[in-house]
Enzyme design. Structure first.
Site, PDB file in Angstrom:
ATOM      1  N   ARG A  83     -68.553  59.522 -70.195  1.00 59.77           N
ATOM      2  CA  ARG A  83     -68.008  58.358 -70.888  1.00 59.77           C
ATOM      3  C   ARG A  83     -68.433  57.069 -70.191  1.00 59.77           C
ATOM      4  O   ARG A  83     -68.720  56.060 -70.839  1.00 59.77           O
ATOM      5  CB  ARG A  83     -66.479  58.471 -70.961  1.00 59.77           C
ATOM      6  CG  ARG A  83     -65.843  57.483 -71.907  1.00 59.77           C
ATOM      7  CD  ARG A  83     -64.398  57.824 -72.172  1.00 59.77           C
ATOM      8  NE  ARG A  83     -63.587  57.732 -70.960  1.00 59.77           N
ATOM      9  CZ  ARG A  83     -62.316  58.109 -70.874  1.00 59.77           C
ATOM     10  NH1 ARG A  83     -61.715  58.635 -71.939  1.00 59.77           N
ATOM     11  NH2 ARG A  83     -61.645  57.990 -69.756  1.00 59.77           N
ATOM     12  N   LYS A 110     -64.712  52.009 -72.185  1.00 65.75           N
ATOM     13  CA  LYS A 110     -63.607  51.762 -71.257  1.00 65.75           C
ATOM     14  C   LYS A 110     -64.008  50.610 -70.352  1.00 65.75           C
ATOM     15  O   LYS A 110     -64.750  50.788 -69.394  1.00 65.75           O
ATOM     16  CB  LYS A 110     -63.337  53.027 -70.438  1.00 65.75           C
ATOM     17  CG  LYS A 110     -61.944  53.035 -69.843  1.00 65.75           C
ATOM     18  CD  LYS A 110     -61.558  54.408 -69.353  1.00 65.75           C
ATOM     19  CE  LYS A 110     -60.160  54.444 -68.821  1.00 65.75           C
ATOM     20  NZ  LYS A 110     -59.146  54.516 -69.891  1.00 65.75           N
ATOM     21  N   GLU A 146     -55.214  52.909 -82.083  1.00 64.63           N
ATOM     22  CA  GLU A 146     -54.586  53.381 -80.847  1.00 64.63           C
ATOM     23  C   GLU A 146     -53.706  52.282 -80.289  1.00 64.63           C
ATOM     24  O   GLU A 146     -53.471  51.278 -80.942  1.00 64.63           O
ATOM     25  CB  GLU A 146     -55.638  53.846 -79.839  1.00 64.63           C
ATOM     26  CG  GLU A 146     -56.619  52.790 -79.381  1.00 64.63           C
ATOM     27  CD  GLU A 146     -57.483  53.243 -78.201  1.00 64.63           C
ATOM     28  OE1 GLU A 146     -57.029  54.054 -77.374  1.00 64.63           O
ATOM     29  OE2 GLU A 146     -58.609  52.752 -78.085  1.00 64.63           O
TER      30      GLU A 146
HETATM   31  C1  LIG Z   1     -58.395  55.257 -70.700  1.00 65.53           C
HETATM   32  C2  LIG Z   1     -57.971  54.949 -72.085  1.00 65.53           C
HETATM   33  C3  LIG Z   1     -57.324  55.912 -72.887  1.00 65.53           C
HETATM   34  C4  LIG Z   1     -56.934  57.277 -72.372  1.00 65.53           C
HETATM   35  O1  LIG Z   1     -58.051  58.065 -72.066  1.00 65.53           O
HETATM   36  P1  LIG Z   1     -57.931  59.318 -71.085  1.00 65.53           P
HETATM   37  O2  LIG Z   1     -59.341  59.770 -70.917  1.00 65.53           O
HETATM   38  O3  LIG Z   1     -57.106  60.327 -71.760  1.00 65.53           O
HETATM   39  O4  LIG Z   1     -57.314  58.827 -69.813  1.00 65.53           O
HETATM   40  C5  LIG Z   1     -57.020  55.566 -74.200  1.00 65.53           C
HETATM   41  N1  LIG Z   1     -57.311  54.341 -74.693  1.00 65.53           N
HETATM   42  C6  LIG Z   1     -57.924  53.387 -73.960  1.00 65.53           C
HETATM   43  C7  LIG Z   1     -58.232  52.069 -74.581  1.00 65.53           C
HETATM   44  C8  LIG Z   1     -58.289  53.661 -72.633  1.00 65.53           C
HETATM   45  O5  LIG Z   1     -58.893  52.711 -71.910  1.00 65.53           O
END
Ligand SMILES: *Cc1c(COP(=O)(O)O)cnc(C)c1O
Length: 344
Positions: free
Chosen positions: A82, A184, A220
């Site tokens: 990722r 991210k 989300e």
């Molecule tokens: C990190 C994050 C998540 C959760 O991802 P995980 O891999 O399960 O920790 C969800 N949404 C956003 C915007 C994130 O930055």
């Protein structure tokens, strides 16, 4: 086991400086050999790409002791992958995925004393990140970069059990400028700080963002994906190109189907459907699953039948199975648990 003087049972979710971090630099078009260093400070030009044009992204994962005394991480290969995707979108050099795993191993081993003991409910949070380091004033990508990883012991996200939270439908659209919602990076978090501050002032724990184009589909929250349980026990989770592909959510989809025998639907979820679901939760590395009891939508409330006192039954089963796999109490699917240190 640990030699440091930390009251593990009362740890919160905050930053505690540990002795070691990992650093690798990208100069003259290539990554130099990374190393473990002690200096937690980063000294950069005032004009560094990271400060001026926000060229930076990050990852988040955890290390913990298993029941049989190993130190493990959960699916760190997916964090490596990722981060590769985030770097490509921000025109940063990608960090080789095998080196990423090696770096995670090195930095956790170096800070081994800070891995909380098994059963404490605490874990070692691992934060890989990368930034553009050389001066850039014309709008273009930097030429030099630094990839670092620091770690910090963190307590359970919820003290005294996971009480369901109340969230609101956001008055703002989720960051995602130029379609970057799936990476991210701090830029997305920076854009969610104002909406979350407003939500907190109004007494809500989080914002539910809808798709910016039609505001009819669930995306989300600022930092976690959604999952829903239907009244007949199906697992439903929103599909969208502009949400972060949560590793917890992708793992829970497998747990639901393969371990709990549930039907899993990864599809567009319309806001109008929410009133028909039995349970709702937010998922991510930090909390695994936070149950949602109520969603506030401009004067109207959607209350899930699971209520405001405790996690719903399916959410609880998903939570227990995933954490059981992570802590070595339940057999994991092939490749899910990465051993950092063997038992002593
Ligand atoms: C990190 C994050 C998540 C959760 O991802 P995980 O891999 O399960 O920790 C969800 N949404 C956003 C915007 C994130 O930055």
């Amino acid at each position: 086991m640990s030699n440091v003087n930390i009251d593990w049972a009362n740890l919160g979710f905050g930053y505690i400086k540990t002795p070691y971090r990992y650093s690798a630099k990208f100069v003259n078009g290539e990554w130099q050999e990374g190393q473990i260093i002690e200096d937690d400070k980063i000294v950069l030009s005032e004009c560094a790409g990271v400060f001026q044009y926000a060229q930076t992204c990050f990852e988040g994962l955890k290390a913990y002791y298993t029941e049989d005394g190993r130190i493990v991480c959960f699916r760190p290969d997916l964090n490596a992958k990722r981060m590769h995707d985030s770097c490509e979108r921000l025109v940063m050099p990608t960090f080789p995925e095998d080196k990423f795993l090696e770096a995670v191993k090195m930095v956790v081993e170096a800070n081994k004393d800070y891995v909380p003991p098994y059963g404490s409910g605490a874990s070692l949070y691992i934060r890989p990140y990368m930034m553009g380091t050389n001066p850039v004033i014309g709008v273009k990508p930097a030429d030099e970069y630094e990839f670092r990883i620091f770690v910090t012991p963190v307590g359970p996200y919820f003290k005294g059990g996971a009480k369901p939270i109340t969230i609101k439908v956001s008055d703002f659209d989720r960051a995602a400028p130029h379609g970057t919602g799936h990476i991210k990076a701090g830029l997305n978090y920076a854009m969610s700080l104002y909406p979350i501050t407003v939500a907190h002032e109004e007494g809500f724990s989080e914002n539910m963002y809808l798709d910016p184009q039609t505001r009819t589909k669930v995306e989300e929250t600022g930092g976690a994906n959604f999952l829903f349980i239907t009244k007949d026990g199906k697992f439903v989770t929103p599909k969208s190109d502009s949400i972060l592909p949560s590793i917890t959510r992708r793992s829970l989809m497998v747990v639901a189907e393969k371990y709990l025998g549930m039907t899993v639907e990864n599809r567009e979820v319309y806001f109008d459907e929410l009133k028909d679901f039995a349970e709702c939760g937010l998922c991510g590395t930090a909390a695994v699953i936070s149950p949602v009891g109520k969603i506030y939508d401009h004067g109207e409330e959607i209350c899930f039948p699971a209520g405001m006192e405790e996690m719903g039954p399916y959410t609880k089963k998903l939570y227990d199975t995933l954490t059981g796999i992570q802590m070595g109490r339940i057999d994991p699917p092939e490749g899910w648990v990465f051993t950092v240190c063997e038992a002593e």
